[in-house]
Design a protein around this motif. Structure first.
Motif, mmCIF file in Angstrom:
data_model
loop_
_atom_site.group_PDB
_atom_site.id
_atom_site.type_symbol
_atom_site.label_atom_id
_atom_site.label_comp_id
_atom_site.label_asym_id
_atom_site.label_seq_id
_atom_site.Cartn_x
_atom_site.Cartn_y
_atom_site.Cartn_z
ATOM 1 N N VAL A 218 0.832 -1.210 0.000
ATOM 2 C CA VAL A 218 0.000 0.000 0.000
ATOM 3 C C VAL A 218 0.866 1.260 0.000
ATOM 4 C CG1 VAL A 218 -0.275 0.191 2.508
ATOM 5 C CG2 VAL A 218 -2.081 1.017 0.990
ATOM 6 N N GLU A 219 0.493 2.245 -0.820
ATOM 7 C CA GLU A 219 1.206 3.522 -0.874
ATOM 8 C C GLU A 219 0.290 4.698 -0.571
ATOM 9 O OE1 GLU A 219 3.035 3.534 -4.778
ATOM 10 O OE2 GLU A 219 4.011 1.616 -4.360
ATOM 11 N N ARG A 220 -0.992 4.522 -0.883
ATOM 12 C CA ARG A 220 -1.908 5.625 -0.599
ATOM 13 C C ARG A 220 -3.341 5.129 -0.415
ATOM 14 N NH1 ARG A 220 -1.528 5.277 -5.972
ATOM 15 N NH2 ARG A 220 0.682 5.703 -5.914
ATOM 16 N N VAL A 221 -4.100 5.973 0.294
ATOM 17 C CA VAL A 221 -5.520 5.705 0.538
ATOM 18 C C VAL A 221 -6.312 6.707 -0.282
ATOM 19 C CG1 VAL A 221 -7.317 5.584 2.298
ATOM 20 C CG2 VAL A 221 -4.948 5.088 2.906
ATOM 21 N N VAL A 222 -7.281 6.237 -1.038
ATOM 22 C CA VAL A 222 -8.084 7.144 -1.861
ATOM 23 C C VAL A 222 -9.468 7.288 -1.232
ATOM 24 C CG1 VAL A 222 -8.989 7.578 -4.175
ATOM 25 C CG2 VAL A 222 -6.831 6.329 -3.874
ATOM 26 N N CYS A 223 -9.929 8.534 -1.146
ATOM 27 C CA CYS A 223 -11.205 8.795 -0.486
ATOM 28 C C CYS A 223 -12.268 9.233 -1.496
ATOM 29 C CB CYS A 223 -11.025 9.867 0.576
ATOM 30 S SG CYS A 223 -9.807 9.370 1.797
ATOM 31 N N ALA A 224 -13.535 9.158 -1.045
ATOM 32 C CA ALA A 224 -14.660 9.461 -1.940
ATOM 33 C C ALA A 224 -14.609 10.901 -2.434
ATOM 34 C CB ALA A 224 -15.974 9.183 -1.212
ATOM 35 N N ASP A 225 -14.038 11.806 -1.659
ATOM 36 C CA ASP A 225 -13.970 13.205 -2.085
ATOM 37 C C ASP A 225 -12.835 13.448 -3.092
ATOM 38 O OD1 ASP A 225 -11.725 12.979 -0.535
ATOM 39 O OD2 ASP A 225 -12.359 14.416 1.011
ATOM 40 N N GLY A 226 -12.180 12.370 -3.517
ATOM 41 C CA GLY A 226 -11.137 12.495 -4.526
ATOM 42 C C GLY A 226 -9.749 12.712 -3.952
ATOM 43 N N LYS A 227 -9.678 13.046 -2.667
ATOM 44 C CA LYS A 227 -8.355 13.259 -2.056
ATOM 45 C C LYS A 227 -7.664 11.916 -1.821
ATOM 46 C CE LYS A 227 -9.214 17.570 0.403
ATOM 47 N NZ LYS A 227 -10.371 17.742 1.293
ATOM 48 N N SER A 228 -6.348 11.955 -1.774
ATOM 49 C CA SER A 228 -5.658 10.725 -1.379
ATOM 50 C C SER A 228 -4.598 11.053 -0.330
ATOM 51 C CB SER A 228 -5.069 10.012 -2.598
ATOM 52 O OG SER A 228 -3.918 10.680 -3.034
ATOM 53 N N HIS A 229 -4.296 10.052 0.499
ATOM 54 C CA HIS A 229 -3.354 10.230 1.604
ATOM 55 C C HIS A 229 -2.236 9.211 1.471
ATOM 56 C CE1 HIS A 229 -6.192 12.874 3.755
ATOM 57 N NE2 HIS A 229 -7.103 12.100 3.195
ATOM 58 N N ALA A 230 -1.002 9.699 1.391
ATOM 59 C CA ALA A 230 0.148 8.810 1.261
ATOM 60 C C ALA A 230 0.308 8.012 2.547
ATOM 61 C CB ALA A 230 1.404 9.633 1.005
ATOM 62 N N ALA A 231 0.661 6.735 2.407
ATOM 63 C CA ALA A 231 0.740 5.867 3.593
ATOM 64 C C ALA A 231 1.857 4.849 3.476
ATOM 65 C CB ALA A 231 -0.584 5.132 3.777
#
Ligand SMILES: Cc1cc2nc3c(=O)[nH]c(=O)nc-3n(C[C@H](O)[C@H](O)[C@H](O)COP(=O)(O)OP(=O)(O)OC[C@H]3O[C@@H](n4cnc5c(N)ncnc54)[C@H](O)[C@@H]3O)c2cc1C
Ligand code: FES
Lengths: 404, 106
Positions: A218-231
């Motif tokens: 896993v490198e990132r989490v994608v959210c419904a609002d289109g934003k993504s968070h690096a992880a």
């Protein structure tokens, strides 16, 4: 004549049942079957001091091995019970052994609810339920690691607080409009949001995760609002599901947990159940519930043990719970559902306050933040259904136990 | 190793070897001392690890903090020598400490 009692599940409830059975003088055979290899241990530190490395593994154990030997408990650990035959009163283990019982106690606990979105099975996505889960999470909680926690409940928030202590960059993603929304008042959510923010945790509410991405890991989490968070590491804390598999396959009534009566007896008279896996009635609150708490597991196990020995006992407890986040202790007693009034005692800015929930003049629940006096007083007041005076409750200078 | 002497509710004496660093509660629970339930496992959240300390030893102990004080206020029959055993860490200086477990918890 009851000569053999089998207990499946060596967690909080299973360990307590053994204790009560022997203490009450049961001299027959007791076999404890548990699929985890460890001696029964406490789970709460797994997201707290054990995760941070402040507490060693041997301090998690309820009892030394010698205790089980002295009390003649046959331990079958690292062994899964795979089938229950209620007619024949037999349990089959994964290694092929079959055991017969006169009374059976199911203490199966609950399992972490899994994510189902795309990418959920990537490496680097973790759940926190048992000792075996902790090592990999600990290894990832390195300074500057980007840790994303999915779910702003107790386990997620405790893990977030621990991550910060370990020097990680921590982000919490919560679907609801506030953290711990199902369990505490808005003012308490706000207090804890502020605490987390002041320690550097980034909390995003109203945020639904739709996918996890990465090449193998896993490198990132994608959210419904289109934003993504690096992880670099993801810990998922989105609740738990009662473990009912062998019970339902055996035909026992199950409905969000193994259905038991107030004596912790299942739909089969020789089979009892206790702890996180049960759907049980609460005489105090007049409805059925499934709880995930140490107190519930402990008390139901005691009640089940007494009833297995044909000593009729009713499980009727006011539930309580705690959570440690940074240097804050959240203490909760009772269930606030159906309240018609909420009173805050003390000033959140003082870092010690409580929220009281009333229905008429009856206290239903209290959430106490760094306030053990109100919490302890409430345990008695709620259980005894003492009628209180709301004006006195609102007066933070009046002790809660005097607010009658 | 320091020895702690617990008197259980039925009067039975238990001498427990308690390694320094763990708490009185842990020493009692691991060895199955009767009457110490310790439901919260030392989180100072349950008050079911309440004990009475032999008054001769009180001065040797770290003093009660606010949270413990608040928990003890509504414990079963609190006394001046009441403590939560999960809040006391075993040290070499506590070798021989005498502790009495109350008749009830909570
Ligand atoms: C990280 C974390 C933090 C927590 N913090 C708190 C807290 O602060 N306060 C609080 O009150 N509660 C807390 N809890 C909840 C508390 O730990 C549980 O409510 C409690 O452990 C429930 O006890 P139990 O015996 O019902 O289930 P468990 O302790 O889960 O034990 C069930 C056992 O049964 C085993 N099992 C299941 N099926 C089988 C099978 N077929 N064969 C053999 N073995 C089987 C499981 O592997 C497990 O070992 C926390 C839980 C977690 C995971
Ligand atoms: S073990 Fe719960 S308060 Fe000491």
């Amino acid at each position: 004549m009851i000569s053999t009692i089998l207990i499946i599940g060596g967690g909080q409830a299973g360990a307590q049942a053994i204790d009560t059975l022997r203490r009450e003088g049961f001299g027959g055979r007791i076999v404890l079957i548990g699929d985890e290899p460890e001696l029964p241990y406490q789970r709460p530190p797994l997201s707290k001091k054990y995760l941070s490395g402040e507490m060693a593994a041997d301090r998690l154990l309820f009892r030394h091995r010698s205790f089980y030997d002295e009390h003649r408990i046959e331990l079958k650990l690292g062994q899964r019970a795979v089938r229950l035959d209620a007619q024949a009163r037999q349990v089959a283990l994964a290694d092929g052994e079959t055991l017969s019982y006169d009374r059976l106690l199911l203490c199966l606990g609950a399992a972490s609810r899994r994510l189902t979105c795309p990418g959920a099975d990537l490496a680097g996505v973790h759940y926190l339920r048992g000792i075996a889960d902790v090592g990999a999470i600990q290894a990832g909680l390195k300074p500057l690691a980007r840790v994303v926690i999915i779910g702003g409940g107790y386990i997620g928030l405790e893990t977030a607080a621990t991550g910060i202590k370990m020097g990680c960059e921590v982000t919490v993603l919560e679907m609801a409009d506030r953290i711990m929304n199902r369990v505490v008042a808005p003012s308490v959510s706000t207090y804890f949001s502020d605490e987390h923010a002041s320690h550097g945790v980034r909390i995003h509410c109203d945020t639904r995760v739709v996918g996890l991405e990465g090449a193998g890991r896993v490198e990132r989490v994608v959210c419904a609002d289109g934003k993504s968070h690096a992880a670099d590491l993801i810990v998922v804390g989105v609740g738990a599901v009662a473990a009912t598999d062998i019970a339902s396959a055996a035909g026992l009534a199950c409905d969000n947990g193994i259905v038991v009566d107030e004596h912790c007896r299942t739909s089969d008279a020789a089979i009892f159940a206790a702890g996180d896996c049960t759907n049980h009635p609460s005489p105090h609150y007049g409805r059925r519930m499934r709880l995930e708490s140490v107190d519930n597991a402990f008390e139901q196990a005691k009640t089940a043990a007494l009833n297995m020995l044909d000593r009729p006992t009713v499980h009727d407890r006011v539930p309580w719970f705690w959570s440690d986040q940074f240097d804050n202790k959240l203490l909760i007693v009772g269930l606030s559902q159906d309240h018609d009034r909420q009173i805050v005692r003390g000033d959140p800015a003082s870092r010690s306050f409580s929220v009281c929930y009333l229905k008429g003049r009856e206290l239903l629940a209290v959430e106490a933040i760094n306030h053990s006096k109100d919490y302890m007083a409430a345990r008695k007041l709620i259980a005894e259904r003492t009628l209180l005076n709301p004006e006195k409750i609102a007066d933070g200078n009046c002790a809660l136990k005097e607010a009658v | 190793m320091p020895k702690i002497v617990f008197t259980e509710p039925d009067g039975r004496r238990r001498e427990i070897d308690a390694p320094a660093g763990i708490t009185l509660m842990e020493a009692a629970r691991q060895n199955g001392v009767q009457g110490i339930l310790a439901q919260c496992g030392g989180a100072c959240a349950c008050a079911t690890c309440h004990v009475y300390i032999d008054p001769a030893w009180l001065a040797q102990l770290e003093s009660r903090e606010d949270m413990e004080e608040g928990m003890l206020e509504s414990a079963w029959e609190p006394r001046a020598n009441s403590r939560l055993s999960c809040q006391i860490h075993v040290t070499a200086a506590l070798d021989g400490l005498q502790v009495t477990v109350p008749q009830r918890q909570g």
